[in-house]
Design a protein around this motif. Structure first.
Motif, PDB file in Angstrom:
ATOM      1  N   PHE A   1      27.739 -17.387  34.520  1.00 10.39           N
ATOM      2  CA  PHE A   1      27.604 -18.843  34.481  1.00 10.39           C
ATOM      3  C   PHE A   1      28.351 -19.466  35.660  1.00 10.39           C
ATOM      4  N   ALA A   2      29.577 -18.988  35.886  1.00 15.17           N
ATOM      5  CA  ALA A   2      30.409 -19.584  36.937  1.00 15.17           C
ATOM      6  C   ALA A   2      29.707 -19.505  38.292  1.00 15.17           C
TER       7      ALA A   2
ATOM      8  N   ALA B   1      39.112 -11.301  41.711  1.00 10.15           N
ATOM      9  CA  ALA B   1      38.927 -12.700  41.330  1.00 10.15           C
ATOM     10  C   ALA B   1      38.411 -12.859  39.900  1.00 10.15           C
ATOM     11  N   PHE B   2      37.595 -11.911  39.442  1.00  5.40           N
ATOM     12  CA  PHE B   2      37.113 -11.996  38.063  1.00  5.40           C
ATOM     13  C   PHE B   2      37.846 -10.983  37.172  1.00  5.40           C
ATOM     14  N   GLY B   3      38.982 -10.491  37.610  1.00  4.01           N
ATOM     15  CA  GLY B   3      39.699  -9.481  36.837  1.00  4.01           C
ATOM     16  C   GLY B   3      38.976  -8.146  36.941  1.00  4.01           C
TER      17      GLY B   3
ATOM     18  N   GLU C   1      48.947 -13.062  25.567  1.00  6.26           N
ATOM     19  CA  GLU C   1      48.130 -14.252  25.312  1.00  6.26           C
ATOM     20  C   GLU C   1      48.414 -14.833  23.918  1.00  6.26           C
TER      21      GLU C   1
ATOM     22  N   ASN D   1      39.038 -22.588  36.942  1.00  8.84           N
ATOM     23  CA  ASN D   1      38.591 -21.860  38.126  1.00  8.84           C
ATOM     24  C   ASN D   1      37.291 -22.429  38.667  1.00  8.84           C
TER      25      ASN D   1
ATOM     26  N   ARG E   1      49.826  -7.541  32.176  1.00 13.05           N
ATOM     27  CA  ARG E   1      49.623  -6.767  30.935  1.00 13.05           C
ATOM     28  C   ARG E   1      50.992  -6.371  30.379  1.00 13.05           C
TER      29      ARG E   1
ATOM     30  N   CYS F   1      35.890 -11.001  33.674  1.00 12.50           N
ATOM     31  CA  CYS F   1      35.534 -12.340  33.174  1.00 12.50           C
ATOM     32  C   CYS F   1      34.120 -12.380  32.594  1.00 12.50           C
ATOM     33  N   PRO F   2      33.987 -12.679  31.308  1.00 10.49           N
ATOM     34  CA  PRO F   2      32.645 -12.732  30.716  1.00 10.49           C
ATOM     35  C   PRO F   2      31.846 -13.935  31.201  1.00 10.49           C
ATOM     36  N   GLY F   3      32.556 -14.981  31.718  1.00  8.12           N
ATOM     37  CA  GLY F   3      31.866 -16.204  32.126  1.00  8.12           C
ATOM     38  C   GLY F   3      31.388 -16.191  33.564  1.00  8.12           C
TER      39      GLY F   3
ATOM     40  N   ALA G   1      40.107 -21.698  30.261  1.00  6.27           N
ATOM     41  CA  ALA G   1      39.493 -20.516  30.899  1.00  6.27           C
ATOM     42  C   ALA G   1      38.200 -20.903  31.600  1.00  6.27           C
ATOM     43  N   ILE G   2      37.467 -21.838  31.002  1.00  4.64           N
ATOM     44  CA  ILE G   2      36.139 -22.175  31.514  1.00  4.64           C
ATOM     45  C   ILE G   2      36.223 -23.063  32.754  1.00  4.64           C
TER      46      ILE G   2
ATOM     47  N   HIS H   1      36.022 -10.514  22.234  1.00  8.21           N
ATOM     48  CA  HIS H   1      35.218 -10.116  23.405  1.00  8.21           C
ATOM     49  C   HIS H   1      33.843  -9.609  22.983  1.00  8.21           C
TER      50      HIS H   1
ATOM     51  N   LEU I   1      38.618  -6.592  30.615  1.00  7.26           N
ATOM     52  CA  LEU I   1      38.843  -8.052  30.641  1.00  7.26           C
ATOM     53  C   LEU I   1      38.052  -8.749  31.741  1.00  7.26           C
TER      54      LEU I   1
END
Ligand code: HEM
Length: 508
Positions: free
Chosen positions: A437-438, A424-426, A103, A290, A360, A432-434, A286-287, A136, A430
């Protein structure tokens, strides 16, 4: 003469072929995963990826039935993982397998940051006090269940209700379904992130995003970006100036908890305001990406299946109270009491969330699961498609879209799936922290849309089948396969007049 030339060329080609084959095998450790696609050493995998796209990994999985294999490319080796338990093993060793290492380079190229900021991004990617690990730690709490998250959900819901109320009042319209979802979700999501000063409120800013975003893979990989993506680079600079202006005008005050966390973290790392503004372009990727695709696929699957549409409408109607012309949707009921809607969302993620492979870098030699030797510098790839279409995990109807697959209350015999196989969210550190909300944003958008509109193909007749075959399976910050055909639809308000939709979240 021509004969000798041909003969010499033949000998040279055979020599090079032999040399490459020997080189490939000599440099392969005996305990490394087996090499496949080696008929043209180092080049077969590249040819196959461009020919078969994301379906390649599924074909190789079914054909060779290997838990893990190696694809040799010029100057790099790819380790493709099929076995779910080996993915868990990768996720356990966060100091050995790093996304941040990839990244850092991609973001530096993509966002046009200063050399100082790039150097910070490139610092030890797995150090506890390094840029990515601390990011993170700073960001996750801000978007985890709590007041900050609820404010974001409500800010997004307010924007979508206001916009859809206007559409209802205008009567039936014809739209391209993807473009319509894209605009609605983009505005709602970015309002939630950036508050009243949201730069995406400027139509030119939104238009610049649509020029920049499709060229992200070219700019991130730095393959002649000026030549191949000149317009996108200019659009990126426009976006940067918009974010800089936003910060300079002090609009951060009204932004989400998530943006405050990102800003605080970047400040601590010593980033200038210019670099923070550029960083926001990456954050929006990222937000947003998806969230838009998830909105489209949800509406597509629900409106193409009358039984599912009826069941979802029945569920979400329970969350609605009516007071004159005002109809209020209680989001806590959408969250807790709509099992078919939730299950459909997860099935959309399983079935359509196959447009990428999580990636990775191997930072040191490692024996994965005590079975396979992986060399430092290699790349580990975990294709979503293989996990999401594995019959052993999802059962005989793995290739069908089954909207009740994740609804245990619909059928007690519904098997619990292996959570690691749902990519889908990893996963792991990692994850997905969002995602909180998503999920809520998507369900709010879909609930409001199915309650207030009928959607039918504009040409009449049946819905077209979406074409997705062009997806390379290498989506950057995009897990979904994308529809390639247009979906011209009529969006018809179910009831006309002055009705006004609004959302509430009583715990707020
Ligand atoms: C349906 C919507 C979404 C999906 C399917 C999704 C999917 C993912 C996936 C698969 C990853 C992990 C990537 C990896 O392991 O390599 C990820 C990471 C991430 N997601 Fe999401 N995401 C969604 C929405 C969001 C939203 C709304 C936010 C922010 C509010 C967000 C913020 C992030 C962040 C910050 C990361 C970490 C990236 C990094 O480590 O640099 N995502 N997401």
């Amino acid at each position: 003469m021509a004969y000798y030339l041909l003969l010499l060329t033949g000998i040279a080609v055979a020599g090079v072929y032999l040399l490459l084959t020997v080189l490939m095998h000599l440099t392969q450790h005996a305990e490394e995963p087996p090499i496949i696609l080696s008929s043209i050493p180092f080049f077969s995998p590249i040819i196959c990826v461009f020919r078969e796209r994301y379906k390649l990994y599924l074909r190789l999985f079914h054909q060779y039935k290997l838990p893990i294999y190696t694809l040799r490319l010029p100057f790099t080796r790819l380790y493709l993982i099929n076995e779910t338990s080996l993915i868990s093993a990768v996720e356990k060793h966060t100091k050995v397998f790093s996304f941040a290492a990839i990244e850092a380079k991609a973001m530096g190229n993509l966002l046009g940051m200063s050399e100082e900021a790039k150097a910070t991004l490139r610092e030890d990617p797995v150090a506890e006090d390094g840029h990515f690990m601390t990011f993170h730690k700073a960001f996750r709490p801000a978007v985890s269940p709590g007041l900050g998250l609820d404010s974001m959900i409500m800010a997004s819901a307010r924007t979508m209700a206001a916009s859809l109320n206007r559409t209802i009042q205008g009567g039936q319209i014809q739209v391209d379904l993807f473009k319509w979802v894209e605009h609605e979700v983009l505005l709602a999501t970015t309002d939630a992130e950036f508050g009243p000063g949201n730069p995406f409120r400027d139509p030119e800013f939104e238009a610049a995003w649509y020029v920049f975003e499709p060229c992200v893979p070219i700019i991130a990989s730095n393959i002649c970006p000026r030549l191949l993506a000149g317009r996108a680079l200019a659009a990126r600079e426009y976006l940067y100036r918009g974010f800089f202006q936003y910060l300079n005008d002090g609009r951060l005050e009204e932004a989400s908890a998530g943006f405050h966390a990102r800003f605080g973290h970047s400040k601590q790392a010593g980033f200038s305001l210019e670099d923070i503004a550029r960083g926001e372009i990456g954050a929006v990727l990222a937000i947003l990406n998806n969230a838009i695709a998830a909105g489209f696929w949800m509406l597509y699957h629900i409106f193409t299946n009358p039984a599912l549409l009826e069941e979802c409408r029945r569920e979400v109607a329970k969350a609605v109270t009516v007071d004159g012309d005002t109809k209020t949707i209680d989001l806590s009921i959408i969250e807790s009491s709509c099992p078919t809607l939730h299950s459909t969302f997860h099935e959309v993620l399983r079935y359509r969330g196959v447009g990428t492979l999580l990636i990775r870098r191997v930072l040191e030699d490692h024996k994965l699961g005590n079975r396979y030797f992986l060399k430092k510098g290699g790349l580990v790839l975990m294709p979503n498609a293989v996990q999401h279409f594995n019959r052993d995990i999802w059962g005989d109807r793995v290739n069908e879209f089954q909207y009740q697959r994740f609804n245990r209350s619909a059928d007690e015999n519904t098997k619990r799936y292996n959570p690691t196989a749902f990519r889908a969210f990893g996963g792991g550190s990692l994850l997905c922290p969002g995602r909180h909300f998503a999920i809520m944003e998507n369900l709010a958008f879909v609930s409001l849309t199915i309650l207030s509109f009928d959607i039918e193909p504009a040409t009449g007749g049946a819905w077209a089948k979406p074409k997705t075959g062009r997806s390379l399976g290498l989506g950057v910050a995009r897990i979904f396969v994308m529809p390639e055909n247009n979906f011209a639809v009529n969006l018809s308000p179910r009831e006309g007049g002055n009705q006004q939709w609004r959302f509430v979240l009583p715990r707020q």
